[in-house]
Write a protein that holds these residues in place. Structure first.
Motif, PDB file in Angstrom:
ATOM      1  N   ASN A 150      12.766   4.051  47.685  1.00 32.15           N
ATOM      2  CA  ASN A 150      13.108   2.722  47.203  1.00 32.15           C
ATOM      3  C   ASN A 150      13.140   1.734  48.359  1.00 32.15           C
ATOM      4  OD1 ASN A 150      14.439   0.535  45.715  1.00 32.15           O
ATOM      5  ND2 ASN A 150      16.246   1.139  46.883  1.00 32.15           N
ATOM      6  N   ASN A 151      12.742   0.467  48.094  1.00 33.37           N
ATOM      7  CA  ASN A 151      12.784  -0.584  49.119  1.00 33.37           C
ATOM      8  C   ASN A 151      13.587  -1.814  48.714  1.00 33.37           C
ATOM      9  OD1 ASN A 151       9.668   0.569  49.922  1.00 33.37           O
ATOM     10  ND2 ASN A 151      11.070   0.080  51.589  1.00 33.37           N
ATOM     11  N   TYR A 152      14.287  -1.760  47.594  1.00 35.36           N
ATOM     12  CA  TYR A 152      15.021  -2.945  47.135  1.00 35.36           C
ATOM     13  C   TYR A 152      16.446  -2.556  46.745  1.00 35.36           C
ATOM     14  CZ  TYR A 152      10.117  -4.226  46.839  1.00 35.36           C
ATOM     15  OH  TYR A 152       8.790  -4.419  47.131  1.00 35.36           O
ATOM     16  N   SER A 153      17.412  -3.363  47.202  1.00 35.03           N
ATOM     17  CA  SER A 153      18.810  -2.997  47.005  1.00 35.03           C
ATOM     18  C   SER A 153      19.654  -4.187  46.555  1.00 35.03           C
ATOM     19  CB  SER A 153      19.386  -2.430  48.314  1.00 35.03           C
ATOM     20  OG  SER A 153      18.824  -1.170  48.611  1.00 35.03           O
ATOM     21  N   ALA A 154      20.755  -3.878  45.872  1.00 36.68           N
ATOM     22  CA  ALA A 154      21.642  -4.895  45.313  1.00 36.68           C
ATOM     23  C   ALA A 154      22.573  -5.460  46.381  1.00 36.68           C
ATOM     24  CB  ALA A 154      22.475  -4.287  44.179  1.00 36.68           C
ATOM     25  N   CYS A 155      22.822  -6.756  46.322  1.00 30.91           N
ATOM     26  CA  CYS A 155      23.733  -7.396  47.278  1.00 30.91           C
ATOM     27  C   CYS A 155      25.166  -7.267  46.783  1.00 30.91           C
ATOM     28  CB  CYS A 155      23.373  -8.867  47.464  1.00 30.91           C
ATOM     29  SG  CYS A 155      24.428  -9.703  48.679  1.00 30.91           S
ATOM     30  N   ILE A 156      26.023  -6.670  47.628  1.00 27.95           N
ATOM     31  CA  ILE A 156      27.431  -6.461  47.261  1.00 27.95           C
ATOM     32  C   ILE A 156      28.381  -7.367  48.045  1.00 27.95           C
ATOM     33  CG2 ILE A 156      27.137  -4.109  46.401  1.00 27.95           C
ATOM     34  CD1 ILE A 156      27.886  -3.065  49.148  1.00 27.95           C
ATOM     35  N   GLY A 157      27.830  -8.399  48.716  1.00 26.59           N
ATOM     36  CA  GLY A 157      28.698  -9.399  49.338  1.00 26.59           C
ATOM     37  C   GLY A 157      28.729  -9.360  50.842  1.00 26.59           C
ATOM     38  N   ASP A 158      29.813  -9.923  51.407  1.00 26.70           N
ATOM     39  CA  ASP A 158      29.925 -10.057  52.856  1.00 26.70           C
ATOM     40  C   ASP A 158      31.043  -9.181  53.431  1.00 26.70           C
ATOM     41  OD1 ASP A 158      32.051 -11.481  51.767  1.00 26.70           O
ATOM     42  OD2 ASP A 158      31.996 -13.039  53.306  1.00 26.70           O
ATOM     43  N   CYS A 159      31.455  -8.168  52.686  1.00 26.99           N
ATOM     44  CA  CYS A 159      32.462  -7.217  53.160  1.00 26.99           C
ATOM     45  C   CYS A 159      31.895  -5.816  53.045  1.00 26.99           C
ATOM     46  CB  CYS A 159      33.741  -7.294  52.324  1.00 26.99           C
ATOM     47  SG  CYS A 159      34.597  -8.868  52.464  1.00 26.99           S
ATOM     48  N   PHE A 160      32.516  -4.864  53.761  1.00 26.80           N
ATOM     49  CA  PHE A 160      32.053  -3.496  53.583  1.00 26.80           C
ATOM     50  C   PHE A 160      33.156  -2.490  53.313  1.00 26.80           C
ATOM     51  CE2 PHE A 160      33.192  -3.308  57.977  1.00 26.80           C
ATOM     52  CZ  PHE A 160      32.431  -4.224  58.701  1.00 26.80           C
ATOM     53  N   GLN A 161      34.404  -2.861  53.399  1.00 30.73           N
ATOM     54  CA  GLN A 161      35.469  -1.897  53.121  1.00 30.73           C
ATOM     55  C   GLN A 161      35.602  -1.666  51.623  1.00 30.73           C
ATOM     56  OE1 GLN A 161      39.308  -2.970  54.610  1.00 30.73           O
ATOM     57  NE2 GLN A 161      40.196  -0.965  54.233  1.00 30.73           N
ATOM     58  N   THR A 162      35.550  -0.401  51.213  1.00 23.96           N
ATOM     59  CA  THR A 162      35.720   0.058  49.831  1.00 23.96           C
ATOM     60  C   THR A 162      34.571  -0.343  48.919  1.00 23.96           C
ATOM     61  OG1 THR A 162      38.031  -0.566  50.234  1.00 23.96           O
ATOM     62  CG2 THR A 162      37.592   0.527  48.183  1.00 23.96           C
ATOM     63  N   THR A 163      33.494  -0.873  49.475  1.00 25.00           N
ATOM     64  CA  THR A 163      32.367  -1.265  48.629  1.00 25.00           C
ATOM     65  C   THR A 163      31.582  -0.065  48.109  1.00 25.00           C
ATOM     66  OG1 THR A 163      31.120  -1.614  50.674  1.00 25.00           O
ATOM     67  CG2 THR A 163      32.044  -3.551  49.609  1.00 25.00           C
ATOM     68  N   HIS A 164      31.864   1.127  48.602  1.00 29.14           N
ATOM     69  CA  HIS A 164      31.167   2.321  48.100  1.00 29.14           C
ATOM     70  C   HIS A 164      31.715   2.782  46.756  1.00 29.14           C
ATOM     71  CE1 HIS A 164      34.765   3.669  49.991  1.00 29.14           C
ATOM     72  NE2 HIS A 164      34.492   4.957  49.977  1.00 29.14           N
ATOM     73  N   THR A 165      32.985   2.447  46.464  1.00 25.74           N
ATOM     74  CA  THR A 165      33.588   2.824  45.180  1.00 25.74           C
ATOM     75  C   THR A 165      34.131   1.629  44.414  1.00 25.74           C
ATOM     76  OG1 THR A 165      35.803   3.143  46.107  1.00 25.74           O
ATOM     77  CG2 THR A 165      34.296   5.041  46.150  1.00 25.74           C
ATOM     78  N   GLY A 166      34.272   0.502  45.089  1.00 30.17           N
ATOM     79  CA  GLY A 166      34.900  -0.645  44.444  1.00 30.17           C
ATOM     80  C   GLY A 166      36.371  -0.419  44.162  1.00 30.17           C
ATOM     81  N   GLY A 167      36.942   0.614  44.770  1.00 33.64           N
ATOM     82  CA  GLY A 167      38.340   0.941  44.508  1.00 33.64           C
ATOM     83  C   GLY A 167      38.552   1.633  43.181  1.00 33.64           C
ATOM     84  N   VAL A 168      37.442   2.008  42.501  1.00 34.44           N
ATOM     85  CA  VAL A 168      37.515   2.639  41.185  1.00 34.44           C
ATOM     86  C   VAL A 168      37.120   4.106  41.309  1.00 34.44           C
ATOM     87  CG1 VAL A 168      36.640   2.626  38.817  1.00 34.44           C
ATOM     88  CG2 VAL A 168      36.972   0.469  40.040  1.00 34.44           C
ATOM     89  N   ASN A 169      37.941   4.995  40.798  1.00 33.19           N
ATOM     90  CA  ASN A 169      37.647   6.426  40.839  1.00 33.19           C
ATOM     91  C   ASN A 169      36.542   6.770  39.845  1.00 33.19           C
ATOM     92  OD1 ASN A 169      39.806   6.842  42.707  1.00 33.19           O
ATOM     93  ND2 ASN A 169      41.250   6.805  40.981  1.00 33.19           N
ATOM     94  N   ALA A 170      35.967   7.958  39.991  1.00 35.95           N
ATOM     95  CA  ALA A 170      34.874   8.371  39.115  1.00 35.95           C
ATOM     96  C   ALA A 170      35.294   8.438  37.655  1.00 35.95           C
ATOM     97  CB  ALA A 170      34.328   9.720  39.568  1.00 35.95           C
ATOM     98  N   ASP A 171      36.587   8.696  37.394  1.00 32.58           N
ATOM     99  CA  ASP A 171      37.056   8.778  36.009  1.00 32.58           C
ATOM    100  C   ASP A 171      37.385   7.415  35.415  1.00 32.58           C
ATOM    101  OD1 ASP A 171      39.365   8.101  37.345  1.00 32.58           O
ATOM    102  OD2 ASP A 171      40.495   9.891  36.781  1.00 32.58           O
TER     103      ASP A 171
END
Length: 369
Positions: A150-171
């Motif tokens: 893949n060569n195209y990705s979504a913009c998640i803003g200007d921060c990087f802390q907790t952006t891998h989960t958004g603070g939301v658990n898998a459940d």
């Protein structure tokens, strides 16, 4: 009557050498022009791919009144995808990939609907590389049997802390209430967003951008450095200082903490975690990227491309623009916003680049073209 036979004069050796030399000079002049023309064609095709994805996102929004989720999917049961599927999957029907989406959305063999975790190489859709998700200027070729590129990705803003989960658990339960205010991009990991949430204006806000599929050559535009921990959270430029070769600033000093196999940038198109399908607007285009931990963690994920001097960026209004790597990017030594206690609506510390990555920072800065 005596007839004299006219002699046929051929080329001399000197004349032949002159002609060969002239042809060599012309070929030498022509080849760069041909290569430039080919790259221009590839760059235009790449821009068209981004435009097609933008139209797909707008059509998806028209159908569902929201944008697709980054890191969505299923949780629970004997086989699930751990709720980390990328935003690129629900866009498939809107970019003429209905057949592939139908494979994913329905049970396939022993796999349930929406499939397994995105690194499961036994699942055929995850091994598929979608042509519209690949930039022709990126020559990296996938390995047979490995996950799609893949060569195209979504913009998640200007921060990087907790952006891998958004603070939301898998459940689906919220594990970090403070993470929501850090999610300042058009896409918020594990949350649905819509155009109504883009308060800064769709023409002023980045929705997605290019990345380079890592080829394992230690290029800073390809593979992020893993396990960088706190230093670069407090100073984004520290990743560059600690890892980049000063003699060859486009490459890392060594191969430590650069992952292996499909643990590389752009190597899993179906994986919604930042390493594979997200970007943020902290470091400007074509700079290095750094992760706090392993391939599934948060970090600074930089846009990059094989085009000279910048990369294509998709704005929320559907416009595609080429952003140069010299774009004004504020204070690159300032700690990331959540480390200092962010205030909703505060101005991005990363200048015009950071402002373009936030959807509701009350920053209506425009990119001059």
């Amino acid at each position: 009557m005596i007839r004299f036979k006219r002699s046929q004069r051929g080329f001399t050796l000197v004349e032949l050498l002159v002609v060969i030399a002239i042809i060599g000079v012309l070929v030498g002049l022509l080849l760069p022009a041909v290569q430039a023309a080919r790259e221009a064609a590839r760059r235009m095709q790449c821009s068209n791919n981004v435009k097609q994805i933008g139209l797909g996102l707008h059509n998806y929004h028209a159908a569902y009144n929201k944008l697709p989720m980054q890191s969505g999917g299923t949780h629970g049961g004997p086989v699930n995808n751990a709720k980390i599927l990328s935003w690129l999957i629900p866009v498939l029907p809107f970019i003429e990939q209905q057949a592939l989406y139908e494979q994913i959305a329905n049970p396939l063999g022993t796999y349930p609907a929406m499939g397994p975790v995105p690194w499961d190489k036994g699942y055929d859709p995850w091994r598929t590389t979608v042509g519209s998700y690949r930039c022709p200027s990126d020559p990296t070729v996938g390995v047979p049997g490995e996950t799609g590129l893949n060569n195209y990705s979504a913009c998640i803003g200007d921060c990087f802390q907790t952006t891998h989960t958004g603070g939301v658990n898998a459940d689906g339960t919220v594990g970090d209430q403070g993470a929501k205010q850090r999610l300042r991009g058009v896409f918020e990991t594990r949350y649905f967003t819509g155009f109504r949430d883009i308060l800064d204006g769709t023409s002023n806000t980045i929705m997605a951008g290019e990345i380079v599929t890592d080829a394992g050559r230690l290029e800073i535009i390809g593979q992020p450095k893993m396990n960088q921990r706190d230093p670069f959270f407090d100073n984004p430029q520290q990743c560059y200082v600690d890892n980049v070769d000063p003699q060859r600033p486009q490459f890392y000093k060594d191969a430590s903490d650069t992952g292996a196999g499909d643990q590389r940038r752009g190597k899993r198109w179906a994986d919604g975690r930042p390493m594979f399908t997200s970007v943020n607007t902290v470091r400007p285009p074509n700079k290095e990227s750094c992760l706090w931990g392993g391939d599934g963690s948060d970090g600074s994920y930089t846009m990059a491309s094989r085009h000279q001097g910048g990369c294509h960026v998709l704005f929320a209004d559907g416009a595609v623009k080429f952003v140069t790597e010299s774009i004004e990017s504020g204070n690159q030594t300032k700690g990331n916003i959540p480390r200092t206690g962010s205030v909703p609506g505060q101005e991005s510390p990363y200048g015009l680049w950071g402002a373009l990555g936030t959807k509701d920072g009350n920053e209506t800065k425009q990119l001059d073209q």
